[in-house]
Design an enzyme around this catalytic site. Structure first.
Site, PDB file in Angstrom:
ATOM      1  N   LYS A 127       0.854  -1.186   0.000  1.00 19.95           N
ATOM      2  CA  LYS A 127       0.000   0.000   0.000  1.00 19.95           C
ATOM      3  C   LYS A 127       0.895   1.243   0.000  1.00 19.95           C
ATOM      4  O   LYS A 127       1.915   1.272   0.705  1.00 19.95           O
ATOM      5  CB  LYS A 127      -0.885  -0.027   1.255  1.00 19.95           C
ATOM      6  N   SER A 145      -9.722   1.809   3.004  1.00 20.95           N
ATOM      7  CA  SER A 145      -8.882   2.577   2.133  1.00 20.95           C
ATOM      8  C   SER A 145      -7.844   1.786   1.350  1.00 20.95           C
ATOM      9  O   SER A 145      -7.305   2.287   0.361  1.00 20.95           O
ATOM     10  CB  SER A 145      -8.155   3.638   2.969  1.00 20.95           C
ATOM     11  N   SER A 156      -9.853  -0.709   7.112  1.00 20.19           N
ATOM     12  CA  SER A 156      -9.275  -0.571   5.769  1.00 20.19           C
ATOM     13  C   SER A 156      -8.567  -1.781   5.205  1.00 20.19           C
ATOM     14  O   SER A 156      -8.187  -1.777   4.036  1.00 20.19           O
ATOM     15  CB  SER A 156      -8.310   0.607   5.731  1.00 20.19           C
TER      16      SER A 156
HETATM   17  N1  GLN Z   1     -13.129   4.142   6.445  1.00 14.98           N
HETATM   18  C1  GLN Z   1     -12.554   4.525   7.708  1.00 14.98           C
HETATM   19  C2  GLN Z   1     -12.109   5.972   7.641  1.00 14.98           C
HETATM   20  O1  GLN Z   1     -12.278   6.564   6.627  1.00 14.98           O
HETATM   21  C3  GLN Z   1     -11.396   3.607   8.053  1.00 14.98           C
HETATM   22  C4  GLN Z   1     -10.196   3.875   7.244  1.00 14.98           C
HETATM   23  C5  GLN Z   1      -9.018   3.045   7.610  1.00 14.98           C
HETATM   24  O2  GLN Z   1      -9.137   2.003   8.236  1.00 14.98           O
HETATM   25  N2  GLN Z   1      -7.856   3.564   7.248  1.00 14.98           N
HETATM   26  O3  GLN Z   1     -11.595   6.499   8.581  1.00 14.98           O
END
Ligand code: GLN
Length: 485
Positions: A78, A153, A177
């Site tokens: 990532k 994400s 995410s």
């Molecule tokens: N969707 C959640 C957020 O936007 C979690 C994102 C993540 O785990 N990085 O904060």
């Protein structure tokens, strides 16, 4: 079968038997990338040249019998993970020109194990999002249906594994995410316990929640990658000096005599009927294998989303203060003075969702509001953690859906942040409590979209997750379809 379709353990066997070479495996993955990346768009940057050199080095190690556990295995990272000498954007315009001077600890560990890095995957900007749509570099598409999001994400990392554009990948999980995109792309994704994997070199989003973990095609591969990346790191103050078991030892042990908790708060209105049916089927299968599934209650569940959307933005606004156009990253032209430089650089550098989080977080931390918001949220967080401690006193693991629905359409939720935030409703609690969670494919919707089931366990019980996930995987072997790209 093409080489890119195989798992780590299948490739390991072929490489060690001399039936293929690291160069052939790497070439197969890059041919696949050349064929499907124009549709999937899982990567921000490819590392083709260094991958060939790494494959040659792995081949040498294999020949000499000195090969590490990931020798010759193509792995994607990532783009939130620092790679020395390779651009690391975090999905943001702010870091478009950022070339880290050092490698993240996980990168060093994977390299030492012989991995071949294919490239840096797409993600929501600074990992804020659930669909990969907030990326400055465009949206990744779900390999099962190119009109839909891959989740987020870490959407690029999940899509790359599902599409065969790498054999495994790493992501990061602050509120879901890893697990959410794993569920929506039909792969396995594990968020380890807070402190299990070093975050040295992971660009910080919310420091009390962030963890790094793997995306793989099956549970055995998950155990293999965890064996490499888990463990204490003196360079990372929140990593815990606890012993790391051999996670492969938990494979194939079954769940006879286990007690699995089914929290009633996770089966509520709003959950898609096909998701609920698939998850209920999982429960029946596990019961058939000798597990006792009991209804439990996690009474503070209804506060999770609110608590998360105070704590995560508060920590993010503090972590993101460093992107001011002075020391590194994007700098706006033509500013009058220092304050103007900050304003212009941050206004032009960050996207709308990141700005929304910075505003929410700044508000929650500002004097006069701190006690009402951040402090209160931290207190409720302790109650959420206590719910889990109580549950794990009588359960070996907890089972929930990973997501309320299968993958949604690109653009469907971009105008409604609340709807977007709700897609993590079942995953956020594990980050707040610091416990590990895994998502495993458990079926498909009638439209052919993957569905995931989530298992949770107590702190440092990743082994249990691998045990129950591998038991379940054995019970449902027919689910091994691949997307028809
Ligand atoms: N969707 C959640 C957020 O936007 C979690 C994102 C993540 O785990 N990085 O904060």
């Amino acid at each position: 079968m093409e080489l890119y379709e195989l798992t780590i353990h299948e490739l390991q066997a072929k490489l060690r038997a001399g039936e293929t070479t690291a160069a052939e495996v790497t070439a197969s993955v890059f041919r696949r990338i050349d064929a499907v990346e124009k549709d999937v768009r899982a990567y921000i940057s490819l590392m083709r040249k260094s991958a060939l050199a790494e494959a040659a080095r792995a081949e040498e190690q294999l020949r000499k019998g000195e090969a590490g556990p990931l020798a010759g295995i193509p792995i994607a990272l990532k783009d939130i993970t620092c790679t020395k000498g390779y651009r690391t954007t975090c999905g943001s315009r702010v870091l478009d020109n950022f070339i880290p001077p050092y490698d993240a600890t996980v990168v060093e560990k994977l390299r030492a194990a012989g991995a071949v890095f294919t490239g840096k995957t797409n993600m929501d900007e600074f990992a804020m999002g659930s669909s990969t749509e907030t990326s400055h570099y465009g949206t990744t598409r779900n390999p099962w249906d190119l009109g839909r999001i891959p989740g987020g994400s870490s959407g690029g990392s999940a899509a790359a594994v599902a599409a065969g554009e790498c054999i495994a990948s790493l992501g990061s999980d602050t509120g879901g995410s890893i697990r959410q995109p794993a569920a929506l792309c039909g792969v396995v994704g594990l968020k380890p316990t807070y402190g299990r994997v070093s975050r040295y070199g992971l660009i910080a989003f919310a420091s009390s929640l962030d963890q790094i973990g793997p995306f793989t095609k099956d549970v055995e591969d998950c155990a293999i990658v965890m064996n490499v990346i888990a463990g204490y790191d003196p360079a990372e103050s929140t990593s815990v000096p606890a012993e790391v078991p051999d996670y492969r030892g938990f494979l194939g042990r079954g769940v006879e005599g286990w007690t699995v908790g089914i929290p009633q708060e996770y089966f509520v209105a709003g959950i898609d009927p096909e998701v609920e049916a698939a998850v209920r089927r999982t429960i029946t299968l596990l019961e058939g294998a000798g597990a006792r599934c009991v209804e439990i209650s996690l009474p503070h569940t209804r506060y999770c989303l609110a608590v998360y959307y105070i704590i995560a933005p508060a920590e993010a606004c503090s972590n993101l203060a460093r992107y001011d156009g002075v020391r590194f990253g994007f700098r706006a032209e033509g500013s009058r003075d220092l304050i103007d430089l900050y304003k212009k650089s941050r206004s032009a550098g960050f996207g709308a969702e990141v700005k929304r989080r910075i505003m929410l977080g700044t508000y929650a931390l500002s004097s006069g509001y701190y006690d009402a918001y951040y402090k209160k949220a931290s207190q409720v967080r302790a109650l959420i953690k206590r719910d889990f401690d109580t549950a794990f006193a009588s359960c070996d693991a907890i089972l929930t859906p990973t997501t309320p629905t299968p993958a949604f359409k690109i653009g469907e939720k971009t105008d409604d942040p609340m709807q977007m935030y709700l897609s993590d409703i079942f995953t956020i609690s594990a980050n707040l409590a610091g416990i590990p969670g895994i998502s495993v494919p458990c079926g498909f919707s009638a439209a052919g979209l993957p569905i995931g089931v989530q298992f949770l366990a107590g702190h440092f019980q990743e082994g249990r997750l691998i045990q129950i996930a591998s038991a379940f995987e054995k019970l449902a072997p027919s689910e091994k379809r691949r997307p028809a790209l």
